[in-house]
Design a protein around this motif. Structure first.
Motif, PDB file in Angstrom:
ATOM      1  N   LYS A  21       0.806  -1.204   0.067  1.00  0.00           N
ATOM      2  CA  LYS A  21      -0.109  -0.068  -0.068  1.00  0.00           C
ATOM      3  C   LYS A  21       0.854   1.045   0.018  1.00  0.00           C
ATOM      4  O   LYS A  21       1.840   1.278   0.746  1.00  0.00           O
ATOM      5  N   ARG A  83       2.387  11.987  12.389  1.00  0.00           N
ATOM      6  CA  ARG A  83       1.385  11.061  12.919  1.00  0.00           C
ATOM      7  C   ARG A  83       1.355   9.601  11.989  1.00  0.00           C
ATOM      8  O   ARG A  83       0.835   8.664  12.900  1.00  0.00           O
ATOM      9  N   GLU A  84       1.884   9.704  10.928  1.00  0.00           N
ATOM     10  CA  GLU A  84       1.931   8.339  10.404  1.00  0.00           C
ATOM     11  C   GLU A  84       2.858   7.256  11.221  1.00  0.00           C
ATOM     12  O   GLU A  84       3.998   7.754  11.222  1.00  0.00           O
ATOM     13  N   ASP A  85       2.288   6.161  11.315  1.00  0.00           N
ATOM     14  CA  ASP A  85       3.048   5.243  12.218  1.00  0.00           C
ATOM     15  C   ASP A  85       3.275   3.828  11.585  1.00  0.00           C
ATOM     16  O   ASP A  85       4.256   3.101  11.883  1.00  0.00           O
ATOM     17  N   ASP A  86       2.942   3.746  10.318  1.00  0.00           N
ATOM     18  CA  ASP A  86       2.912   2.535   9.715  1.00  0.00           C
ATOM     19  C   ASP A  86       3.793   2.392   8.423  1.00  0.00           C
ATOM     20  O   ASP A  86       3.173   2.418   7.276  1.00  0.00           O
ATOM     21  N   MET A  87       4.965   3.112   8.519  1.00  0.00           N
ATOM     22  CA  MET A  87       5.803   3.212   7.446  1.00  0.00           C
ATOM     23  C   MET A  87       7.089   2.560   7.283  1.00  0.00           C
ATOM     24  O   MET A  87       7.539   2.259   8.363  1.00  0.00           O
ATOM     25  N   SER A  88       7.092   1.831   6.159  1.00  0.00           N
ATOM     26  CA  SER A  88       8.272   0.910   6.157  1.00  0.00           C
ATOM     27  C   SER A  88       9.532   1.544   5.405  1.00  0.00           C
ATOM     28  O   SER A  88      10.538   1.333   5.267  1.00  0.00           O
ATOM     29  N   THR A 109      13.175   7.878  12.732  1.00  0.00           N
ATOM     30  CA  THR A 109      12.528   6.722  13.126  1.00  0.00           C
ATOM     31  C   THR A 109      13.406   5.427  12.419  1.00  0.00           C
ATOM     32  O   THR A 109      12.864   4.453  12.696  1.00  0.00           O
ATOM     33  N   VAL A 111      13.502   4.555   9.373  1.00  0.00           N
ATOM     34  CA  VAL A 111      12.953   4.367   8.301  1.00  0.00           C
ATOM     35  C   VAL A 111      13.739   4.694   7.086  1.00  0.00           C
ATOM     36  O   VAL A 111      14.390   5.684   6.855  1.00  0.00           O
TER      37      VAL A 111
END
Length: 192
Positions: A21, A83-88, A109, A111
């Motif tokens: 996604k 605020r975006e906490d689901d990033m790879s 973070t 990433v």
């Protein structure tokens, strides 16, 4: 739809085939009534307010800078990315302060951060390079403070990977960062 938008749409379409996604963060348009091709293809688009951080510059000149991807600033982007906490991974198709905002989010973070250069950076005629580094005419650029804070001058040096759209640009980046290439970060050309 321009070249960068087409490249992003194709990238997102390809990633979706692998159940990845993608969310694109981009500036709000003056003409929001135009149908967004990414949204039309089922991709999530998060728009943020962006501006040219220069006092005393004419509105027309600011609009010109925005239309060519001038060195924009956005407080909305900063808060949205945090605020975006689901990033790879974060993949930026812009440089300057907007790209630096994304890079800063990655560095805090851990990433991975990837940058795509659609035009040239190192593979440009000297006269064009000089115009990019010329001082702002007709105003005071207060946004330089944020450029320093987000390390936009180190954006490409700090990237985990650089993707280019021409082989000559890729070769120049590999020459510039040979030790980085050995650590695993590579400059790839999408065209070769």
């Amino acid at each position: 739809m321009g070249g960068t938008e087409t490249a992003i749409q194709r990238l997102f379409d390809g990633l979706r085939e692998h159940d990845v996604k993608s969310v694109v963060y981009c500036p709000r348009l003056d003409n929001e009534s135009v149908e967004d091709p990414l949204v039309a293809n089922g991709h999530e688009v998060q728009r943020f307010r962006a501006f040219v951080p220069v006092l005393g510059m004419s509105r027309e000149r600011k609009q010109q800078l925005v239309s060519v991807g001038g060195n924009l600033m956005s407080f909305d982007l900063i808060s949205s990315l945090w605020r975006e906490d689901d990033m790879s991974i974060i993949h930026s198709h812009t440089l300057g302060r907007i790209g630096g905002t994304r890079a800063k989010r990655c560095s805090k973070t851990h990433v991975p951060f990837v940058v795509t250069i659609h035009g040239g950076v190192l593979d440009l005629p000297e006269k064009i390079k000089q115009t990019f580094n010329a001082p702002v005419v007709g105003g005071w650029e207060w946004g330089k403070l944020f450029g320093l804070l987000f390390r936009s001058h180190r954006l490409l040096a700090d990237a985990d990977a650089i993707i280019t759209c021409n082989p000559r640009e890729a070769a120049l980046w590999q020459e510039k960062f040979p030790s980085k290439t050995r650590r695993g970060a590579t400059a790839w050309s999408a065209d070769g």
